[in-house]
Design a protein around this motif. Structure first.
Motif, mmCIF file in Angstrom:
data_model
loop_
_atom_site.group_PDB
_atom_site.id
_atom_site.type_symbol
_atom_site.label_atom_id
_atom_site.label_comp_id
_atom_site.label_asym_id
_atom_site.label_seq_id
_atom_site.Cartn_x
_atom_site.Cartn_y
_atom_site.Cartn_z
ATOM 1 N N GLN A 64 79.508 70.072 -63.817
ATOM 2 C CA GLN A 64 80.697 70.468 -63.056
ATOM 3 C C GLN A 64 81.620 69.285 -62.757
ATOM 4 O O GLN A 64 82.820 69.359 -63.013
ATOM 5 C CB GLN A 64 80.295 71.149 -61.751
ATOM 6 C CG GLN A 64 81.497 71.532 -60.907
ATOM 7 C CD GLN A 64 81.098 72.246 -59.623
ATOM 8 O OE1 GLN A 64 79.934 72.548 -59.416
ATOM 9 N NE2 GLN A 64 82.063 72.510 -58.780
ATOM 10 N N ILE A 67 83.349 67.893 -65.909
ATOM 11 C CA ILE A 67 84.365 68.810 -66.432
ATOM 12 C C ILE A 67 85.606 68.795 -65.537
ATOM 13 O O ILE A 67 86.740 68.775 -66.031
ATOM 14 C CB ILE A 67 83.791 70.232 -66.580
ATOM 15 C CG1 ILE A 67 82.734 70.253 -67.686
ATOM 16 C CG2 ILE A 67 84.888 71.243 -66.882
ATOM 17 C CD1 ILE A 67 81.983 71.549 -67.806
ATOM 18 N N GLN A 68 85.398 68.765 -64.228
ATOM 19 C CA GLN A 68 86.533 68.720 -63.301
ATOM 20 C C GLN A 68 87.334 67.434 -63.485
ATOM 21 O O GLN A 68 88.577 67.469 -63.497
ATOM 22 C CB GLN A 68 86.057 68.823 -61.853
ATOM 23 C CG GLN A 68 85.677 70.210 -61.437
ATOM 24 C CD GLN A 68 85.203 70.249 -59.991
ATOM 25 O OE1 GLN A 68 84.681 69.262 -59.462
ATOM 26 N NE2 GLN A 68 85.377 71.395 -59.359
ATOM 27 N N THR A 75 87.852 72.553 -57.536
ATOM 28 C CA THR A 75 86.584 73.280 -57.528
ATOM 29 C C THR A 75 86.811 74.780 -57.652
ATOM 30 O O THR A 75 86.070 75.468 -58.372
ATOM 31 C CB THR A 75 85.798 72.973 -56.246
ATOM 32 O OG1 THR A 75 85.595 71.565 -56.164
ATOM 33 C CG2 THR A 75 84.449 73.665 -56.248
ATOM 34 N N TYR A 78 87.503 75.591 -61.193
ATOM 35 C CA TYR A 78 86.289 75.459 -61.993
ATOM 36 C C TYR A 78 85.391 76.679 -61.816
ATOM 37 O O TYR A 78 84.832 77.184 -62.787
ATOM 38 C CB TYR A 78 85.514 74.189 -61.622
ATOM 39 C CG TYR A 78 84.236 74.079 -62.392
ATOM 40 C CD1 TYR A 78 84.237 73.638 -63.698
ATOM 41 C CD2 TYR A 78 83.026 74.471 -61.830
ATOM 42 C CE1 TYR A 78 83.071 73.571 -64.427
ATOM 43 C CE2 TYR A 78 81.859 74.400 -62.542
ATOM 44 C CZ TYR A 78 81.877 73.954 -63.838
ATOM 45 O OH TYR A 78 80.726 73.903 -64.560
ATOM 46 N N TYR A 82 84.133 79.157 -64.666
ATOM 47 C CA TYR A 82 82.705 79.443 -64.861
ATOM 48 C C TYR A 82 82.437 80.949 -64.791
ATOM 49 O O TYR A 82 81.606 81.474 -65.519
ATOM 50 C CB TYR A 82 81.885 78.695 -63.815
ATOM 51 C CG TYR A 82 80.404 78.656 -64.092
ATOM 52 C CD1 TYR A 82 79.909 78.012 -65.211
ATOM 53 C CD2 TYR A 82 79.508 79.263 -63.225
ATOM 54 C CE1 TYR A 82 78.551 77.971 -65.459
ATOM 55 C CE2 TYR A 82 78.151 79.227 -63.469
ATOM 56 C CZ TYR A 82 77.674 78.576 -64.590
ATOM 57 O OH TYR A 82 76.344 78.539 -64.843
#
Length: 105
Positions: A64, A67-68, A75, A78, A82
């Protein structure tokens, strides 16, 4: 299976084949599908398949932060990404169940 063997067997061949036993790879415990060892080997490989699919499915959660940082997203974005990644797995179960029950079953 016995019916197909009877159709394929010639005069008296079926009795001779039963007396000879299994030949080739089927005579080995690991290759004979009726043997307990073969069933355990198949079970172990099926468990590894399950483990692999869950590993690939949960891998984005472990990455996470990376990727961020790479995509420059928050968040909440993201989590939305997801969720979009996960929803096809929910829907495809219905199609897979239909195919197994109605088409292949």
């Amino acid at each position: 299976m016995a019916e197909s063997d009877a159709l394929l067997a010639k005069d008296g061949d079926k009795e001779e084949e039963e007396d000879e036993g299994l030949k080739g790879c089927s005579s080995d415990m690991a290759c004979n599908p009726r043997a307990r060892l073969h069933r355990f080997i198949v079970l172990i490989f099926m468990c590894f398949l399950s483990f692999g699919s869950y590993f690939c499915y949960d891998n984005p959660a472990a990455l996470q932060q990376q990727i961020q940082d790479a995509m420059g997203i928050t968040t909440s974005k993201y989590v939305y990404l997801y969720a979009l990644y996960s929803w096809p797995n929910v829907v495809l179960c219905f199609f897979g169940g239909f195919l197994i029950d109605r088409v292949f079953g």
